[in-house]
Motif scaffolding. Structure first.
Motif, mmCIF file in Angstrom:
data_model
loop_
_atom_site.group_PDB
_atom_site.id
_atom_site.type_symbol
_atom_site.label_atom_id
_atom_site.label_comp_id
_atom_site.label_asym_id
_atom_site.label_seq_id
_atom_site.Cartn_x
_atom_site.Cartn_y
_atom_site.Cartn_z
ATOM 1 N N ILE A 75 23.108 -58.432 -39.560
ATOM 2 C CA ILE A 75 24.199 -58.285 -40.530
ATOM 3 C C ILE A 75 24.924 -56.959 -40.310
ATOM 4 O O ILE A 75 26.167 -56.908 -40.281
ATOM 5 C CB ILE A 75 23.668 -58.410 -41.973
ATOM 6 N N LEU A 76 24.165 -55.871 -40.123
ATOM 7 C CA LEU A 76 24.781 -54.563 -39.889
ATOM 8 C C LEU A 76 25.547 -54.535 -38.567
ATOM 9 O O LEU A 76 26.637 -53.955 -38.492
ATOM 10 C CB LEU A 76 23.724 -53.463 -39.916
ATOM 11 N N ALA A 77 24.989 -55.148 -37.535
ATOM 12 C CA ALA A 77 25.671 -55.179 -36.233
ATOM 13 C C ALA A 77 26.987 -55.932 -36.327
ATOM 14 O O ALA A 77 28.016 -55.478 -35.818
ATOM 15 C CB ALA A 77 24.764 -55.808 -35.176
ATOM 16 N N VAL A 78 26.960 -57.085 -36.978
ATOM 17 C CA VAL A 78 28.188 -57.877 -37.118
ATOM 18 C C VAL A 78 29.209 -57.126 -37.967
ATOM 19 O O VAL A 78 30.397 -57.112 -37.654
ATOM 20 C CB VAL A 78 27.883 -59.272 -37.707
ATOM 21 N N ARG A 79 28.735 -56.481 -38.990
ATOM 22 C CA ARG A 79 29.647 -55.774 -39.902
ATOM 23 C C ARG A 79 30.287 -54.539 -39.254
ATOM 24 O O ARG A 79 31.476 -54.291 -39.427
ATOM 25 C CB ARG A 79 28.864 -55.365 -41.154
ATOM 26 N N PHE A 80 29.489 -53.759 -38.506
ATOM 27 C CA PHE A 80 29.976 -52.464 -38.037
ATOM 28 C C PHE A 80 30.217 -52.370 -36.532
ATOM 29 O O PHE A 80 30.942 -51.481 -36.087
ATOM 30 C CB PHE A 80 29.005 -51.359 -38.460
ATOM 31 N N LEU A 81 29.617 -53.225 -35.723
ATOM 32 C CA LEU A 81 29.741 -53.092 -34.277
ATOM 33 C C LEU A 81 30.613 -54.166 -33.630
ATOM 34 O O LEU A 81 31.156 -53.942 -32.556
ATOM 35 C CB LEU A 81 28.353 -53.104 -33.624
ATOM 36 N N PHE A 82 30.692 -55.326 -34.244
ATOM 37 C CA PHE A 82 31.486 -56.411 -33.662
ATOM 38 C C PHE A 82 32.929 -56.297 -34.134
ATOM 39 O O PHE A 82 33.198 -55.813 -35.225
ATOM 40 C CB PHE A 82 30.922 -57.764 -34.061
ATOM 41 N N LYS A 83 33.854 -56.754 -33.289
ATOM 42 C CA LYS A 83 35.275 -56.682 -33.606
ATOM 43 C C LYS A 83 35.867 -58.077 -33.704
ATOM 44 O O LYS A 83 35.446 -58.994 -32.998
ATOM 45 C CB LYS A 83 36.035 -55.927 -32.514
ATOM 46 N N GLU A 84 36.879 -58.204 -34.530
ATOM 47 C CA GLU A 84 37.648 -59.447 -34.611
ATOM 48 C C GLU A 84 38.530 -59.511 -33.368
ATOM 49 O O GLU A 84 39.263 -58.573 -33.072
ATOM 50 C CB GLU A 84 38.515 -59.429 -35.867
#
Length: 93
Positions: A75-84
């Motif tokens: 959840i943290l990786a998707v929220r803060f590390l992944f980009k749209e």
């Protein structure tokens, strides 16, 4: 310009590669923690096991606690590390 050159110029490939490496890192952490708790705490005689909420400690830590931890890390990786990233092709210029 050939297909290979377009792919090398497209910044989406760099982003996708970075996000794939993050995914591999999360899977690796998951496996190491699961294996460490399952075989580290579960390798002794059954009579000496500690129990948490009725589960053997090795099972609780490897299958329950690590799963919750990995869910939070994902959840943290998707929220803060992944980009749209837009998936439609860019217009030819």
């Amino acid at each position: 310009m050939n297909h290979q050159d377009k792919r090398m110029e497209d910044p989406r490939y760099k982003i996708a590669n970075k996000e794939a490496l993050i995914g591999v890192a999360l899977v690796t952490v998951n496996f190491i923690l699961w294996y460490g708790f399952a075989y580290g705490l579960g390798s002794g005689p059954v009579e000496e096991y500690d129990y948490i909420f009725g589960f053997p400690a090795w099972f609780f830590y490897s299958c329950i606690a690590v799963t919750v931890l990995i869910f939070l890390l994902v959840i943290l990786a998707v929220r803060f590390l992944f980009k749209e990233v837009p998936l439609d092709e860019e217009d030819e210029k």
